[in-house]
Design an enzyme around this catalytic site. Structure first.
Site, mmCIF file in Angstrom:
data_model
loop_
_atom_site.group_PDB
_atom_site.id
_atom_site.type_symbol
_atom_site.label_atom_id
_atom_site.label_comp_id
_atom_site.label_asym_id
_atom_site.label_seq_id
_atom_site.Cartn_x
_atom_site.Cartn_y
_atom_site.Cartn_z
ATOM 1 N N ASP A 194 0.848 -1.191 0.000
ATOM 2 C CA ASP A 194 0.000 0.000 0.000
ATOM 3 C C ASP A 194 0.890 1.249 0.000
ATOM 4 O O ASP A 194 1.835 1.343 0.780
ATOM 5 C CB ASP A 194 -0.898 0.002 1.241
ATOM 6 C CG ASP A 194 -1.963 1.081 1.189
ATOM 7 O OD1 ASP A 194 -3.059 0.781 0.703
ATOM 8 O OD2 ASP A 194 -1.681 2.203 1.634
ATOM 9 N N ASN A 202 -3.333 12.786 -4.058
ATOM 10 C CA ASN A 202 -4.529 13.173 -4.812
ATOM 11 C C ASN A 202 -5.035 14.544 -4.391
ATOM 12 O O ASN A 202 -5.440 15.365 -5.230
ATOM 13 C CB ASN A 202 -5.628 12.128 -4.622
ATOM 14 C CG ASN A 202 -5.422 10.891 -5.487
ATOM 15 O OD1 ASN A 202 -4.830 10.962 -6.559
ATOM 16 N ND2 ASN A 202 -5.909 9.757 -5.018
ATOM 17 N N ASP A 211 -2.859 9.163 -10.629
ATOM 18 C CA ASP A 211 -2.847 8.021 -11.550
ATOM 19 C C ASP A 211 -1.451 7.790 -12.117
ATOM 20 O O ASP A 211 -1.024 6.649 -12.307
ATOM 21 C CB ASP A 211 -3.835 8.256 -12.689
ATOM 22 C CG ASP A 211 -5.287 8.102 -12.259
ATOM 23 O OD1 ASP A 211 -5.513 7.614 -11.133
ATOM 24 O OD2 ASP A 211 -6.183 8.462 -13.038
ATOM 25 N N GLU A 237 -4.883 2.434 -4.099
ATOM 26 C CA GLU A 237 -3.420 2.396 -4.025
ATOM 27 C C GLU A 237 -2.912 1.093 -3.419
ATOM 28 O O GLU A 237 -1.740 0.987 -3.026
ATOM 29 C CB GLU A 237 -2.898 3.586 -3.209
ATOM 30 C CG GLU A 237 -3.217 3.546 -1.721
ATOM 31 C CD GLU A 237 -4.577 4.148 -1.365
ATOM 32 O OE1 GLU A 237 -4.750 4.536 -0.210
ATOM 33 O OE2 GLU A 237 -5.458 4.224 -2.245
#
Length: 335
Positions: A194, A202, A211, A237
């Site tokens: 992770d 973000n 992305d 993620e």
């Protein structure tokens, strides 16, 4: 009369390859394709080739380590060159060499790997050529649908559905005692990975940059692992890796290599990003979701205790840092 025979052949071709849709593993799919061709065209011999990008731009070279069905004849440099020249506009070529006639057809055009099938017989008659081309076209259409259905649309990695299948196969193999000698010396592992504080990426830079980070991260993982290992995007993620048939003392080194590659990489517009990793051995967990639960608990321990580290579920349980997972009876849906 001729039309009736053509319809009959077309029906035979479809019947011959329809069982391919029951196969989900690529190597098994290729073996089934080979068997179907040999059943329909007994005089034909079949070989396959896998190509990867070479050291020079635009160059493709044979990957001898790529798992393929056993070849029925040697693949020459001329055949490799013809296979490397295949493209979407010309997915098949014919080659005459040493008194044999070859049909070379693409089995998939990808940026990182290309596979081609080579069919050989002394001379191709029109009827045999049509049958072969029909079978390969049906296979190509199905393989493309299979590829799309098992891949994450953003990263191109395998998705949850493929994870469920491959994890189930590995666990079943361990529980049934397949490859007993191998299993005594090596182990299979599932790791959950992770990205740390990805929400901040973000929020600060927008989802487009987020992305891009995920795409770069996916590439770093693939480059840090062997071709035989499997990488999946689980969601957001969070990613999953299946590492097969390795010595227990090497698993930490492998996962640390991923962690360090991510930590040391400068992500465009973002800078440093780190990853937390939790893993467990695939052994006697009874059900695939139980394997995932163990690795996931190790991951959350890593994130709650500093992040940017690799944690082993079984080591954490042995040291008393985690309570052993207890599974209730009944079904669990994690995938």
């Amino acid at each position: 009369m001729q039309l009736s025979r053509q319809s009959e052949v077309a029906h035979e071709v479809i019947e011959s390859v329809v069982h391919l849709t029951e196969q989900r593993d690529e190597l098994t799919l290729l073996r089934s394709l080979q068997a179907s061709i040999l059943e329909m065209l007994p005089e034909v011999q079949v070989s396959m080739v896998c190509l990867v990008p070479g050291p020079q731009h635009g160059q493709w070279v044979e990957d001898v380590a790529c798992p393929l069905p056993k070849s029925m004849f040697p693949v020459t440099d001329a055949m490799v060159a013809e296979a490397a020249g295949l493209n979407a506009d010309a997915p098949a070529r014919q080659l005459v060499q040493d008194g044999q006639s070859y049909l070379i057809s693409s089995l998939g055009l990808r940026e990182d790997r290309r596979k081609a099938i080579i069919l050989r017989q002394p001379e191709w008659v029109v009827a045999d050529l049509r049958i072969a081309q029909g079978m390969l076209k049906i296979y190509a259409n199905y393989a493309r649908m299979l590829f799309d259905s098992e891949r994450d649309t953003l990263t191109g990695l395998y998705n949850r559905k493929k994870l469920e299948q491959k994890l189930g196969e590995l666990l079943t193999g361990r529980l049934n005692g397949r490859n007993r000698k191998r299993d005594q010396d090596t182990a299979d592992y599932l790791a959950v990975i992770d990205l740390d504080h990805f929400k901040r990426v973000n929020d600060s830079h927008g989802h487009l940059i987020g992305d891009e980070v995920l795409l770069v991260f996916a590439g770093l993982m693939r480059n840090a692992l062997r071709d035989v290992d499997w990488v999946f995007r689980y969601g957001g993620e969070e990613f999953v890796v299946l590492i097969k048939d390795v010595l227990p003392e090497t698993i930490v080194t492998t996962l640390e290599r991923i962690r360090i590659k991510v930590q040391d990489h400068c992500f465009p517009q973002v800078g440093q990003v780190t990853a937390s990793i939790g893993y467990t051995a695939i052994a006697d967990q009874k059900l695939p979701p139980y394997v995932f639960e163990e690795a996931d608990k190790a991951l959350y321990y890593a994130k709650e205790n500093g992040r940017n580290q690799v944690c082993d579920y079984r080591a954490l349980v042995s040291s008393g840092k985690l309570a052993p997972e207890t599974h209730q009876s009944g079904s669990i849906e994690l995938f």
